[in-house]
Design a protein around this motif. Structure first.
Motif, PDB file in Angstrom:
ATOM      1  N   ARG A  54      82.950  15.882 140.696  1.00 10.38           N
ATOM      2  CA  ARG A  54      81.618  16.226 140.192  1.00 10.38           C
ATOM      3  C   ARG A  54      81.734  17.165 138.993  1.00 10.38           C
ATOM      4  NH1 ARG A  54      76.829  19.531 143.387  1.00 10.38           N
ATOM      5  NH2 ARG A  54      75.226  19.264 141.791  1.00 10.38           N
ATOM      6  N   ARG A  55      82.642  18.129 139.068  1.00 13.96           N
ATOM      7  CA  ARG A  55      82.821  19.061 137.955  1.00 13.96           C
ATOM      8  C   ARG A  55      83.411  18.359 136.737  1.00 13.96           C
ATOM      9  NH1 ARG A  55      79.382  23.156 138.268  1.00 13.96           N
ATOM     10  NH2 ARG A  55      79.252  23.854 140.420  1.00 13.96           N
ATOM     11  N   SER A  57      82.717  15.334 135.939  1.00 16.82           N
ATOM     12  CA  SER A  57      81.560  14.646 135.358  1.00 16.82           C
ATOM     13  C   SER A  57      80.685  15.604 134.571  1.00 16.82           C
ATOM     14  CB  SER A  57      80.736  13.973 136.468  1.00 16.82           C
ATOM     15  OG  SER A  57      81.477  12.970 137.118  1.00 16.82           O
ATOM     16  N   VAL A  58      80.507  16.818 135.090  1.00 17.05           N
ATOM     17  CA  VAL A  58      79.697  17.817 134.383  1.00 17.05           C
ATOM     18  C   VAL A  58      80.348  18.192 133.054  1.00 17.05           C
ATOM     19  CG1 VAL A  58      78.870  20.205 134.440  1.00 17.05           C
ATOM     20  CG2 VAL A  58      78.592  18.736 136.450  1.00 17.05           C
ATOM     21  N   ARG A  61      79.976  15.382 130.606  1.00 17.39           N
ATOM     22  CA  ARG A  61      78.590  15.287 130.116  1.00 17.39           C
ATOM     23  C   ARG A  61      78.268  16.413 129.132  1.00 17.39           C
ATOM     24  NH1 ARG A  61      74.549  12.526 128.145  1.00 17.39           N
ATOM     25  NH2 ARG A  61      72.479  13.101 128.951  1.00 17.39           N
ATOM     26  N   ASN A  62      78.706  17.625 129.420  1.00 14.14           N
ATOM     27  CA  ASN A  62      78.459  18.735 128.496  1.00 14.14           C
ATOM     28  C   ASN A  62      79.087  18.472 127.125  1.00 14.14           C
ATOM     29  OD1 ASN A  62      76.900  20.415 130.130  1.00 14.14           O
ATOM     30  ND2 ASN A  62      78.679  21.444 131.012  1.00 14.14           N
ATOM     31  N   ARG A 293      77.009  23.743 134.697  1.00 20.71           N
ATOM     32  CA  ARG A 293      75.850  22.951 134.291  1.00 20.71           C
ATOM     33  C   ARG A 293      74.982  23.777 133.342  1.00 20.71           C
ATOM     34  NH1 ARG A 293      72.426  21.466 138.581  1.00 20.71           N
ATOM     35  NH2 ARG A 293      71.760  19.583 137.489  1.00 20.71           N
ATOM     36  N   LYS A 296      71.043  22.791 132.880  1.00 22.19           N
ATOM     37  CA  LYS A 296      70.323  22.358 134.081  1.00 22.19           C
ATOM     38  C   LYS A 296      68.829  22.660 133.993  1.00 22.19           C
ATOM     39  CE  LYS A 296      71.433  26.629 136.575  1.00 22.19           C
ATOM     40  NZ  LYS A 296      72.151  27.222 137.730  1.00 22.19           N
ATOM     41  N   SER A 304      66.086  15.601 133.588  1.00 24.66           N
ATOM     42  CA  SER A 304      67.387  16.267 133.667  1.00 24.66           C
ATOM     43  C   SER A 304      68.381  15.594 132.728  1.00 24.66           C
ATOM     44  CB  SER A 304      67.904  16.203 135.106  1.00 24.66           C
ATOM     45  OG  SER A 304      69.236  16.673 135.177  1.00 24.66           O
ATOM     46  N   LEU A 305      69.294  16.407 132.213  1.00 24.89           N
ATOM     47  CA  LEU A 305      70.354  15.874 131.348  1.00 24.89           C
ATOM     48  C   LEU A 305      71.589  15.484 132.150  1.00 24.89           C
ATOM     49  CD1 LEU A 305      70.064  18.340 128.321  1.00 24.89           C
ATOM     50  CD2 LEU A 305      69.338  15.951 128.414  1.00 24.89           C
ATOM     51  N   TYR A 306      71.550  15.677 133.471  1.00 32.07           N
ATOM     52  CA  TYR A 306      72.715  15.366 134.298  1.00 32.07           C
ATOM     53  C   TYR A 306      72.401  14.232 135.271  1.00 32.07           C
ATOM     54  CZ  TYR A 306      74.407  19.757 132.447  1.00 32.07           C
ATOM     55  OH  TYR A 306      74.801  20.767 131.593  1.00 32.07           O
TER      56      TYR A 306
END
Length: 306
Positions: A54-55, A57-58, A61-62, A293, A296, A304-306
């Motif tokens: 998950r991190r 992916s964050v 995405r960032n 995030r 967020k 949401s951007l996530y």
């Protein structure tokens, strides 16, 4: 007034034994030579990508949001280097908390101390603009060795870690303030102290205005910068602690004072502070905390951007 945690017998309760074991292992680990720690830390970071999906992916995405024109292959390589830096961040926390001053100083090059000296000559407090680099614990330690100041922090939910991080950070600094204690920060600035302050995280809708950060046009950005600069009249000085490649150590760059920070409103101040942070991040982008995030909080009605 921030009440700092104190050691008590309750921290020896069995519910903390697993935490104590982790602390002991970290203490023993950082006794190893630094070049060995460098390769262990980078390896741990790469390994963590298998478990922190998950991190990952964050972070991906960032980077996509902030650098949309960066080629995908380059962004993917940046994600891997970022997690290597995450592994090193754990090692560096132990180094910051447990190493003696001489060993920390041995691995650091420091430039720009004259900017702090100039502020002292001018009898001004210093708002030391840090960013959430994964080197931040070690950077705060080396800065404090040269110029003890006051750190701004979020209390840890684990009472043992809360005490330990405070003890570790105060090995070379004066004190700590809760990040919500704006009155305490302003008082310290007026007294001529150095306040370590990071304006680059998302602190929620009530504490934020929406201004650009890299390619994100409406990024939640703290209102606190406006209040601190307007009320404390400090010298605003950014600094960047960055890790050198191949286990060669670290460089701490203290940048010149930022003058003419706009104070007409909270948004203008926040936008300028974000530009200062952007400049610092680009000095070591792979070492920034992209796994947080950052975006967020969104303006009402936006997805949401996530």
């Amino acid at each position: 007034m921030t009440q700092l945690p104190q050691f008590s017998r309750t921290l020896l309760h069995p519910r903390y034994w697993f935490t104590w074991l982790g602390i002991a292992l970290l203490y023993l680990l950082v006794l190893l030579p630094y070049p060995v720690l460098y390769y262990i830390g980078c390896g741990l970071g790469r390994l963590s990508m298998r478990f922190l999906k998950r991190r990952v992916s964050v972070a991906r995405r960032n980077l996509e949001l902030c650098f949309p024109e960066m080629p995908v292959a380059e962004r993917e390589a940046m994600v891997v280097r970022n997690f290597e830096s995450l592994g090193m961040g754990l090692i560096e926390t132990g180094m910051a908390w447990f190493w003696p001053d001489w060993r920390v100083s041995r691995w650091f090059q420091v430039s720009g101390l004259e900017h702090i000296a100039k502020a002292a000559t001018d009898k001004k407090g210093v708002l030391l603009i840090g960013m959430h680099f994964l080197t931040l614990e070690l950077g705060a330690r080396i800065f404090g060795i040269h110029n003890p100041g006051i750190g701004v922090y979020r209390p840890n939910d684990n009472a043992l870690l809360d005490w330990l991080q405070t003890w570790g950070r105060m090995r070379s600094n004066k004190s700590m303030l809760d990040r919500k204690d704006l009155k305490g920060m302003i008082r310290a600035l007026k007294n001529g102290d150095i306040i370590w302050y990071a304006p680059d995280h998302d602190y929620g809708p009530k504490s934020s205005v929406f201004v650009p950060f890299f390619a994100v046009e409406q990024a939640a950005s703290t209102k606190g910068s406006y209040l601190l600069i307007r009320s404390g009249n400090p010298a605003v000085i950014p600094f960047v602690p960055r890790r050198l490649p191949s286990g060669k150590g670290y460089e701490m760059v203290i940048l010149p004072e930022e003058r003419d920070i706009p104070l007409e409103n909270e948004s203008a101040t926040a936008a300028r502070m974000n530009k200062i942070v952007e400049h610092g991040v680009l000095m070591a982008p792979e070492q920034y905390m992209w796994l947080h995030r950052r975006f967020k909080t969104r303006p009402e009605g936006l997805p949401s951007l996530y």
